[in-house]
Enzyme design. Structure first.
Site, PDB file in Angstrom:
ATOM      1  N   SER A 176      23.687  51.708  79.822  1.00  0.00           N
ATOM      2  CA  SER A 176      24.272  51.045  78.656  1.00  0.00           C
ATOM      3  C   SER A 176      23.207  50.644  77.640  1.00  0.00           C
ATOM      4  CB  SER A 176      25.034  49.792  79.095  1.00  0.00           C
ATOM      5  OG  SER A 176      26.189  50.121  79.816  1.00  0.00           O
ATOM      6  N   GLY A 177      23.560  50.767  76.365  1.00  0.00           N
ATOM      7  CA  GLY A 177      22.655  50.385  75.293  1.00  0.00           C
ATOM      8  C   GLY A 177      21.649  51.456  74.916  1.00  0.00           C
ATOM      9  N   HIS A 190      27.507  44.431  74.916  1.00  0.00           N
ATOM     10  CA  HIS A 190      27.919  43.998  76.259  1.00  0.00           C
ATOM     11  C   HIS A 190      26.732  43.815  77.201  1.00  0.00           C
ATOM     12  CE1 HIS A 190      27.821  48.363  77.416  1.00  0.00           C
ATOM     13  NE2 HIS A 190      27.502  47.858  78.592  1.00  0.00           N
ATOM     14  N   ASP A 227      30.519  47.359  69.703  1.00  0.00           N
ATOM     15  CA  ASP A 227      29.630  47.039  70.826  1.00  0.00           C
ATOM     16  C   ASP A 227      28.169  47.269  70.433  1.00  0.00           C
ATOM     17  OD1 ASP A 227      28.745  46.424  73.372  1.00  0.00           O
ATOM     18  OD2 ASP A 227      29.352  48.332  74.269  1.00  0.00           O
TER      19      ASP A 227
END
Length: 316
Positions: A240-241, A95, A144
């Site tokens: 995120s990530g 994402h 994801d």
């Protein structure tokens, strides 16, 4: 008597020397495996923003990277975190690429502690390719996972190291310390931090995380919950990530257990952060790391063929 070389031989030797400098030097697989998951600067020592965290010391998480997107008038802006898994591959969340899949607009910053004040250890790399899991679902965040391949590989040192990748059957015991890191918001609707944040988290059982007053059955076997039941420790926007990593004391290494994916708000009770269960994607990760190595080998072969063609025609 000295050996004399003709024009063709001189050209060939010169091209070989150029090729040696121009092509990326990839460390052997054994060396990569030996180096992963270690922290030469700080060892294991660490404390419990990431919500509820504190400043990490420089070099504490040498696989943590910042994925930055170029914006006109602003320059490169931190968007997501990521984990260095080889000298030319960064693992992150799919994402994170929703703004753009154009690799020319991204860069990866490695060996970074302060987002603005870069040190002598900081390395910047442009991105060659971006690969997103073919079954990534934008609605449920299933699968994801994405990988950024660097245009040029990096050299490992005390401040730049790859994290170990777990096998599919890895077992994280209750007494194994686990951590999250990032430059994201330190509270819901807050702001990010310029200095890398770290926090220790608990791995929360899937059965508890899926109870009706938690996530109500939304969490699949490809995901895991981590943080705290009370919400005091959590990842947030901008994290995120990034990695969820656990320390395995029996082998003295950190392993990538999760990839920061999503959550309901930040730091809310009974709504911990949700992470991609990294061991479930080991085959996908290995496949894309090997694909990068194969591409590099093809480029090497093509370059050698061009050299042979040039030398042949010079010698005519």
């Amino acid at each position: 008597m000295r050996q004399r070389f003709g024009p063709a031989a001189v050209a060939f030797l010169s091209l070989l020397a150029f090729l040696r400098e121009a092509l990326p030097q990839t460390p052997p697989a054994k060396k990569l495996a030996d180096e992963c998951g270690t922290r030469p600067v700080v060892g294991l020592k660490t404390g419990p923003r990431i919500v509820g965290g504190h400043d990490a010391v420089p070099g504490a998480w040498p696989w943590q990277v910042s994925l930055q997107l170029y914006e006109i008038g602003l320059g490169y802006i931190h968007i997501c975190g990521g984990s260095l898994v080889s000298n030319s591959s960064v693992l992150t969340a799919a994402h994170c690429t929703r703004a753009t899949m154009n690799p020319a607009l991204w860069r990866v910053v490695i060996g970074l502690h302060h987002l603005v004040k870069h040190s002598s250890h900081t390395v910047k790399r442009r991105v060659k390719t971006i690969m997103v899991h073919s079954n990534y679902d934008t609605n449920t965040y299933e699968n994801d996972v994405a990988m950024f391949q660097l245009i040029r590989s990096v050299k490992f040192n005390d401040y730049i190291q790859p994290i170990c990748l777990p096998d599919t059957a890895v077992l994280v015991k209750a007494d194994y310390p686990c951590f999250i890191t990032g430059w994201g918001h330190t509270k819901e609707k807050g702001r990010g931090k310029l200095v890398l944040q770290e926090a220790q988290v608990d791995i929360i059982p899937l059965s508890l995380c899926n109870e009706y007053n938690w996530y109500g059955g939304r969490i699949t076997w490809n995901m895991l919950c981590a943080g705290s039941a009370t919400g005091h420790v959590d990842s947030c926007q901008g994290d995120s990530g990034g990695p969820l990593m656990c320390y395995f004391p029996n082998i003295s290494r950190f392993y990538l257990i999760g990839i920061t994916s999503f959550g309901y708000g930040c730091g809310r009770p009974r709504h911990p952060g949700i992470y991609v269960r990294a061991p479930n994607y080991r085959k996908w990760i290995d496949k894309h790391i090997r694909a990068e190595s194969t591409t590099m080998n093809f480029h090497c072969l093509l370059t050698l063929l061009i050299i042979c063609w040039i030398v042949f025609h010079i010698g005519l």
